[in-house]
Design a protein around this motif. Structure first.
Motif, short mmCIF file in Angstrom:
data_model
loop_
_atom_site.label_atom_id
_atom_site.label_comp_id
_atom_site.label_asym_id
_atom_site.label_seq_id
_atom_site.Cartn_x
_atom_site.Cartn_y
_atom_site.Cartn_z
N TRP A 35 0.83 -0.76 -0.35
CA TRP A 35 0.00 0.12 -0.13
C TRP A 35 0.67 1.27 -0.04
CZ3 TRP A 35 -4.44 1.76 -1.79
CH2 TRP A 35 -4.50 3.22 -1.36
N ASP A 88 -1.66 -4.98 -1.83
CA ASP A 88 -2.84 -4.56 -1.54
C ASP A 88 -3.78 -4.47 -2.22
OD1 ASP A 88 -4.19 -2.11 0.34
OD2 ASP A 88 -2.79 -3.32 1.95
N ASP A 89 -4.52 -3.26 -1.99
CA ASP A 89 -5.52 -2.16 -2.70
C ASP A 89 -5.33 -1.94 -4.65
OD1 ASP A 89 -7.84 -1.26 -4.09
OD2 ASP A 89 -7.96 0.45 -2.22
N ARG A 109 -10.05 -0.45 -11.24
CA ARG A 109 -9.59 0.51 -9.82
C ARG A 109 -8.23 1.37 -9.81
NH1 ARG A 109 -11.48 1.51 -5.16
NH2 ARG A 109 -10.68 1.29 -2.97
N TRP A 115 -5.16 -8.13 -1.08
CA TRP A 115 -6.23 -6.93 -0.59
C TRP A 115 -7.93 -7.36 -0.73
CZ3 TRP A 115 -9.77 -3.36 -2.34
CH2 TRP A 115 -10.37 -2.28 -1.15
N ARG A 164 -15.85 7.75 0.97
CA ARG A 164 -14.60 6.90 -0.20
C ARG A 164 -15.14 7.47 -1.52
NH1 ARG A 164 -10.16 2.48 -0.11
NH2 ARG A 164 -8.86 4.01 -0.03
N LYS A 214 -6.60 -9.64 3.69
CA LYS A 214 -6.81 -8.66 4.49
C LYS A 214 -7.50 -7.67 3.78
CE LYS A 214 -4.95 -4.17 5.15
NZ LYS A 214 -3.82 -3.08 4.49
N ASP A 220 -10.56 -5.74 4.14
CA ASP A 220 -11.39 -4.56 4.88
C ASP A 220 -12.49 -3.58 4.62
OD1 ASP A 220 -10.43 -1.38 5.16
OD2 ASP A 220 -8.28 -1.19 3.47
N ASN A 253 -13.99 0.29 4.02
CA ASN A 253 -13.70 1.37 4.38
C ASN A 253 -14.67 2.77 4.26
OD1 ASN A 253 -10.59 1.67 4.72
ND2 ASN A 253 -10.86 -0.12 2.32
N CYS A 291 -9.40 -5.63 9.22
CA CYS A 291 -9.04 -3.63 8.52
C CYS A 291 -10.02 -3.45 8.82
CB CYS A 291 -8.31 -4.24 7.95
SG CYS A 291 -7.42 -2.43 6.18
N GLY A 306 -7.39 0.40 8.64
CA GLY A 306 -6.63 1.01 9.92
C GLY A 306 -8.39 0.01 11.16
N ASP A 326 -4.05 3.14 10.06
CA ASP A 326 -3.94 3.77 9.13
C ASP A 326 -2.84 4.98 9.46
OD1 ASP A 326 -5.46 2.34 7.40
OD2 ASP A 326 -6.47 4.04 6.00
C1 DGJ Z 1 -7.71 1.21 4.26
C2 DGJ Z 1 -6.45 0.64 4.61
O1 DGJ Z 1 -6.44 0.34 5.99
C3 DGJ Z 1 -5.26 0.98 4.16
O2 DGJ Z 1 -4.02 -0.31 4.68
C4 DGJ Z 1 -5.21 0.46 3.13
O3 DGJ Z 1 -5.50 -0.90 2.76
C5 DGJ Z 1 -6.43 0.85 1.92
N1 DGJ Z 1 -7.30 1.15 3.09
C6 DGJ Z 1 -6.67 0.91 1.22
O4 DGJ Z 1 -7.66 1.02 0.29
#
Ligand code: DGJ
Length: 731
Positions: free
Chosen positions: A338, A368-369, A375, A413, A445, A478, A480, A482, A528, A531, A550
């Motif tokens: 990331w 990661d993402d 994307r 991720w 987001r 991972k 996530d 968000n 996650c 974070g 994060d």
């Molecule tokens: C939020 C996560 O906490 C980050 O570490 C990362 O994975 C981003 N999202 C990716 O969009």
């Protein structure tokens, strides 16, 4: 048995090794709270219940002309509602006739060996070594048929009592549950402080301590997650309590959604603590014969301050919570893409980062993402969990093979609960997200939340994610999440059941996690939510580690990890070394300090390894070697906070001590450097006072007593943000 019913005094007695918990059936059948605290002998505590005629305190009908019996001031185990108790209630129910009264009287109980189970939500389990007994007490409102079954499991050796409440509609009309607390505890005295952990994105779990004052103080979340803003963990402690002394009570809720923890100091200075699902927006229809179960609350009591409480939670969460076999295994040291690349990468760039990481001693590469769908930034693509071949020409399986050839494991991720409007999934199923028809929806987001209260959406996710996991060699995921949830409305529920959506979302999430995470015990899942926005016991049931924040700045992390450590074990807290200037704060800290802070958890790296100097790589290599050598001590030892970053501006120090006290790791970071500084000392903890210890690499020996009571000088030559870390061994 650790649970007894004394028929002479009508008292239930729950005992752990060091604590007692007592409640009594009143002459009218109410369940009154008698005592929770240090273990006490088996004596009649009736003398504690003092009744008197209080002005404006109604008396229940069954008390006749007795004006001294009032629920307005009696300490109750689970409060009645609408019958003269004006404090925050344990439960609010709307009966079939529209009345909002719950007058629960004891209507039977059972005591049995083993732990009660909660089918639809995570909860603690007993291991073969634990002695656990359970009490279930039925409180029934005879008029409506509403029943609250109070469940208590006593983990005798671990000094933990868990509670949950089952609501059963034994009436003939449908009822609406408007509030249901997992636990209520009424304290007869006043002099308490409450400690709780609040924050925001990139600054989670900040320590707060305030006196419990007259009125209600509530912390909680209505964001659909347990949240960055408040954590579902509360400590009620006596005024003078500190790290090593004083009586403290812990309340930790095993739930990932909207929660509330209320404290109320009433007119007579008594304190009530309530905890459970947040009643805001909650309205659950329970038809005759149906049951609703509240999540589990884990109660702990320590007469040895916050440290004692922390050890109780760390021990039980390491042993009795997680369903992942990894909770007991050394975790691989990872490097995450990331902060190294964000959305801007291709296969070559990723492989270069991985290649350099091999030489550092890293075990696992995490992509990661940005690897899927359309994307290139965070505005699109969520929901389309198909690899983007423009970035990764050989797909996920091809990349994973290459990573494995380098000798690394591979992780990925995902953010399964979300959908972007610019995605094939949304174009196909616009009705699959939470939104109210006829109202413009809010974005977070720039993304929408899938409606996990719907089984069809959940089943789709299970299929998609399980396919992804079987298509490639993946050893780590991972997971996530968000955004905070808003626009709560589900397309499949009728208008009068929309108040069930938020809780049903969480049940759906647990179902999805059951079907994905529990079906892949060979994969490490890391929780996650931007974070640490969902750092709670229920997530730890599924995921042995959680990306703590994060914010990767080492100084900010001292506070975040300090707050997190009160309830959650170090071996659940993922922490990374990143580059400087730090991407969140711009602060520059030495790489040695960043490593020291990150190894106060599950160590990882989140940087472009191709841009590190040879010296920096050598430091990382040493860090990983050191961490692996001491992993057991860090992950399984007792944790001591040696100083508070909120009270001591000069340094933050912490210590890991092995259970047999033979080894210890001490870490200290200088957080503020003054010129011509005072000589400061740090006093160690948890050692054997009579044993002699040697600091690794030095000749001198010191007794545990000297190290703990006289302390160790903080080196004055340390510059700001530099630190020291050393190991002690019993000799
Ligand atoms: C939020 C996560 O906490 C980050 O570490 C990362 O994975 C981003 N999202 C990716 O969009």
């Amino acid at each position: 048995m650790s649970i007894r019913y004394n028929a002479d005094s009508n008292t239930f007695i729950l005992e752990t090794r060091n604590t007692s918990y007592l409640m009594k059936v009143s002459r009218y059948g109410n369940l009154l709270h008698l005592y929770y605290g240090e273990r006490i002998p088996d004596e009649n505590l009736d003398y504690l219940i003092k009744v008197q005629d209080r002005g404006f305190s109604p008396n229940p009908n069954e008390a006749g002309n007795d004006r001294t019996f009032s629920l307005d001031y009696l300490a109750q185990e689970y409060s009645t509602d609408g019958k003269g108790d004006y404090r925050v209630p344990s439960m609010e129910v709307m009966n079939g006739d529209g009345s909002q009264i719950f007058s629960g009287k004891v209507d039977g109980f059972k005591i049995y060996k083993g732990k009660y189970t909660i089918k639809e939500m995570p909860s603690l389990h007993a291991t073969a070594r634990d002695r656990v007994d359970t009490l279930e007490v039925r409180l029934k409102d005879q008029e409506s048929g509403a029943v609250a079954v109070l469940c208590y499991s006593v983990f005798e050796g671990k000094n933990i009592i868990t509670r949950s409440t089952r609501f059963v509609n034994e009436g003939t009309c449908a009822m609406r549950l408007l509030k249901i607390m997992s636990a209520t505890v009424d304290y007869k005295d006043s002099d308490y402080d409450m400690v709780y952990f609040s924050g925001r994105h990139t600054m989670e779990r900040e320590f707060n301590r305030i006196p419990v004052r007259s009125g209600v103080h509530a912390i909680g979340s209505t964001r659909g997650t347990s949240s960055h803003q408040q954590n579902p963990f509360l400590i009620l402690c006596e005024k003078g309590a500190g790290e090593d002394h004083g009586r403290c009570y812990g309340y930790s809720l095993i739930y990932s959604g909207n929660f509330i923890m209320e404290t109320e100091r009433d007119q007579f200075g008594q304190v009530r603590v309530n905890g459970g699902i947040n009643p805001k927006g909650f309205n659950f229809l329970v038809s005759p014969g149906e049951t609703f179960t509240a999540p589990e609350m884990v109660l702990a009591f320590s007469s040895h301050g916050f440290t004692g409480l922390t050890h109780l939670y760390h021990d039980i969460y390491r042993e009795n919570l997680s369903r992942s076999p990894y909770i007991k295994k050394a975790r691989p040291v990872l490097i995450n893409s990331w902060e190294a690349a964000y959305f801007d990468f291709d296969e070559e760039k990723i492989l270069n980062i991985a290649r350099e990481a091999v030489g550092m001693g890293v075990d696992l590469f995490v992509l990661d993402d940005g690897w899927f769908g359309k994307r290139d930034d965070d505005n699109s693509g969520l929901g389309d969990w198909k690899v983007n071949r423009k970035k990764l020409k050989n797909g996920i399986s091809g990349l994973s093979e290459e990573i494995h050839k380098l000798g690394l494991q591979f992780g990925i991720w995902i953010e399964p609960e979300m959908v972007s409007e610019d995605s094939d999934l949304y174009r196909k199923h616009p009705d699959w997200c939470l939104k109210v028809p006829g109202r413009p929806m809010s974005r977070g987001r720039n993304q929408l939340v899938l409606d996990l209260s719907r089984r069809d959406v959940c089943d789709y996710l299970v299929q998609v994610v399980n396919d992804l996991l079987s298509d490639a060699r993946i050893e780590y995921v991972k997971w996530d999440m968000n955004r905070s949830i808003s626009d709560v409305w589900s397309g499949l529920l009728p208008a009068d059941r929309q108040g069930e959506t938020s809780h049903r979302y969480i049940l759906g999430l647990y179902y999805v996690m059951d079907e994905i995470i529990l079906k892949h015990p060979e994969i490490i899942f890391c929780g996650c939510s931007g974070g640490g926005g969902r750092y709670d016991g229920a997530m730890l049931y599924y995921q042995p580690q959680i990306w703590c924040s994060d914010n990767t700045d080492a100084k900010a992390r001292l506070k975040i990890q300090y707050g997190t450590s009160f309830a959650y074990p170090v071996c659940t807290l993922e922490s990374h070394v990143s580059v400087c200037p730090n991407h969140q704060t711009g602060r520059v800290t030495p790489i040695e300090t960043r490593g020291m802070v990150a190894m106060d958890g599950v160590l990882g790296y989140e940087l472009d390894s191709t841009r590190l100097s040879q010296e920096e790589k050598a430091v990382c290599r040493d860090q990983i070697r050191f961490y692996k050598k001491h992993y057991k001590l860090i992950a399984e030892g007792d944790y001591y906070r040696l100083s508070s970053p909120y009270e001591n501006p000069y340094f933050t120090a912490w210590q890991h001590v092995s259970k047999d006290k033979k080894k210890s790791l001490v870490s200290l970071v200088l957080t503020d450097k003054e010129s011509n500084d005072a000589q400061r000392y740090v006093k160690l903890k948890g050692l054997d006072r009579n044993a002699m210890y040697k600091i690794e690499g030095q000749k001198e020996r010191y007794s545990g007593a000297v190290l703990m009571y006289a302390g160790i000088p903080v080196p004055t030559e340390l510059k700001e943000y530099e630190g020291v870390q050393f190991c002690l061994k019993m000799v």
